[in-house]
Design a protein around this motif. Sequence first.
Motif, mmCIF file in Angstrom:
data_model
loop_
_atom_site.group_PDB
_atom_site.id
_atom_site.type_symbol
_atom_site.label_atom_id
_atom_site.label_comp_id
_atom_site.label_asym_id
_atom_site.label_seq_id
_atom_site.Cartn_x
_atom_site.Cartn_y
_atom_site.Cartn_z
ATOM 1 N N UNK A 160 0.869 -1.180 0.000
ATOM 2 C CA UNK A 160 0.000 0.000 0.000
ATOM 3 C C UNK A 160 0.900 1.222 0.000
ATOM 4 N N UNK A 161 0.747 2.078 -1.006
ATOM 5 C CA UNK A 161 1.644 3.215 -1.202
ATOM 6 C C UNK A 161 0.881 4.526 -1.066
ATOM 7 N N UNK A 162 1.309 5.391 -0.142
ATOM 8 C CA UNK A 162 0.661 6.703 -0.041
ATOM 9 C C UNK A 162 1.014 7.555 -1.264
ATOM 10 N N UNK A 163 0.185 8.509 -1.550
ATOM 11 C CA UNK A 163 0.384 9.397 -2.695
ATOM 12 C C UNK A 163 1.768 10.028 -2.697
ATOM 13 N N UNK A 164 2.268 10.390 -1.525
ATOM 14 C CA UNK A 164 3.576 11.061 -1.432
ATOM 15 C C UNK A 164 4.726 10.178 -1.913
ATOM 16 N N UNK A 165 4.535 8.850 -1.921
ATOM 17 C CA UNK A 165 5.561 7.928 -2.422
ATOM 18 C C UNK A 165 5.154 7.329 -3.767
ATOM 19 N N UNK A 166 4.062 7.871 -4.337
ATOM 20 C CA UNK A 166 3.574 7.426 -5.639
ATOM 21 C C UNK A 166 3.738 8.546 -6.658
ATOM 22 N N UNK A 167 2.616 9.015 -7.203
ATOM 23 C CA UNK A 167 2.652 10.064 -8.221
ATOM 24 C C UNK A 167 2.299 11.442 -7.674
ATOM 25 N N UNK A 168 2.143 11.548 -6.347
ATOM 26 C CA UNK A 168 1.966 12.846 -5.697
ATOM 27 C C UNK A 168 0.699 13.578 -6.077
ATOM 28 N N UNK A 169 0.732 14.877 -5.855
ATOM 29 C CA UNK A 169 -0.434 15.732 -6.082
ATOM 30 C C UNK A 169 -0.786 15.875 -7.555
ATOM 31 N N UNK A 170 0.201 15.728 -8.436
ATOM 32 C CA UNK A 170 -0.073 15.923 -9.863
ATOM 33 C C UNK A 170 -0.625 14.681 -10.551
ATOM 34 N N UNK A 171 -0.339 13.489 -10.014
ATOM 35 C CA UNK A 171 -0.811 12.263 -10.650
ATOM 36 C C UNK A 171 -0.081 12.001 -11.954
ATOM 37 N N UNK A 172 -0.619 11.123 -12.755
ATOM 38 C CA UNK A 172 -0.084 10.807 -14.071
ATOM 39 C C UNK A 172 -1.221 10.228 -14.904
ATOM 40 N N UNK A 173 -0.964 9.865 -16.105
ATOM 41 C CA UNK A 173 -2.007 9.353 -16.987
ATOM 42 C C UNK A 173 -2.755 8.186 -16.338
ATOM 43 N N UNK A 174 -4.050 8.343 -16.134
ATOM 44 C CA UNK A 174 -4.886 7.298 -15.553
ATOM 45 C C UNK A 174 -4.868 7.240 -14.032
ATOM 46 N N UNK A 175 -4.024 8.055 -13.389
ATOM 47 C CA UNK A 175 -3.940 8.060 -11.926
ATOM 48 C C UNK A 175 -4.139 9.498 -11.445
ATOM 49 N N UNK A 176 -5.280 9.774 -10.800
ATOM 50 C CA UNK A 176 -5.550 11.142 -10.338
ATOM 51 C C UNK A 176 -4.545 11.591 -9.279
ATOM 52 N N UNK A 177 -4.284 12.884 -9.244
ATOM 53 C CA UNK A 177 -3.413 13.445 -8.220
ATOM 54 C C UNK A 177 -3.924 13.106 -6.825
ATOM 55 N N UNK A 178 -3.005 12.840 -5.902
ATOM 56 C CA UNK A 178 -3.362 12.543 -4.525
ATOM 57 C C UNK A 178 -3.772 11.096 -4.283
ATOM 58 N N UNK A 179 -3.697 10.261 -5.310
ATOM 59 C CA UNK A 179 -4.139 8.868 -5.172
ATOM 60 C C UNK A 179 -3.088 7.986 -4.532
ATOM 61 N N UNK A 180 -3.533 7.167 -3.585
ATOM 62 C CA UNK A 180 -2.704 6.091 -3.074
ATOM 63 C C UNK A 180 -2.807 4.919 -4.040
ATOM 64 N N UNK A 181 -1.865 4.011 -3.936
ATOM 65 C CA UNK A 181 -1.797 2.877 -4.846
ATOM 66 C C UNK A 181 -1.672 1.567 -4.070
ATOM 67 N N UNK A 182 -2.122 0.492 -4.695
ATOM 68 C CA UNK A 182 -1.957 -0.858 -4.145
ATOM 69 C C UNK A 182 -1.324 -1.705 -5.238
ATOM 70 N N UNK A 183 -0.245 -2.402 -4.884
ATOM 71 C CA UNK A 183 0.404 -3.299 -5.848
ATOM 72 C C UNK A 183 0.509 -4.692 -5.252
ATOM 73 N N UNK A 184 0.180 -5.693 -6.072
ATOM 74 C CA UNK A 184 0.538 -7.073 -5.781
ATOM 75 C C UNK A 184 1.802 -7.315 -6.598
ATOM 76 N N UNK A 185 2.871 -7.723 -5.927
ATOM 77 C CA UNK A 185 4.176 -7.864 -6.575
ATOM 78 C C UNK A 185 4.711 -9.272 -6.332
ATOM 79 N N UNK A 186 5.231 -9.889 -7.391
ATOM 80 C CA UNK A 186 5.946 -11.155 -7.277
ATOM 81 C C UNK A 186 7.375 -10.917 -7.736
#
Length: 146
Positions: free
Chosen positions: A115-141
């Motif tokens: 679980x990644x907070x926005x500050x360690x993801x794409x931040x306030x500006x976001x990126x294509x397909x990810x709104x600014x301020x969004x946290x992220x969840x990754x399943x990683x192998x």
Amino acid sequence: MKLKLPLIAAFVAMLSLTACGGGGSSSSNSGSSSVASPATLTYTDTVVGTGTTAIAGKSATVKYTGWLYSTTATGNKGNQFDSGQFTFTLGSGSVIPGFDQGVTGMKVGGKRTVLIPSSLGYGASGTSGIPGGSGLVFDIELVSVQ
């Protein structure tokens, strides 16, 4: 008994503050819930690997699926935005900091949900397909470390 009334008043005040969520909708984020972010980077190992440990400076190959963080979705996995496999060098800044930190310490063969907070993801500006301020969840192998 004297303490009971202030405690109830504090609870009612807190409850009413949490109910004051901005009621508007975002036109750029149609079909999904409001932007949310976990407070800190957290991870859960679903499978502990037994191979080489991923450390800074090493090349890691991962399989992953990414979702927008949602407080209402199962496992906090809101709308899926990406999945695939790629190789990157840990600690090189080639991926978002939360992903880098989430992979570090894994062992080959391991699987982890991060679980990644926005500050360690794409931040306030976001990126294509990810709104600014969004946290992220990754399943990683972790597939390999070189």
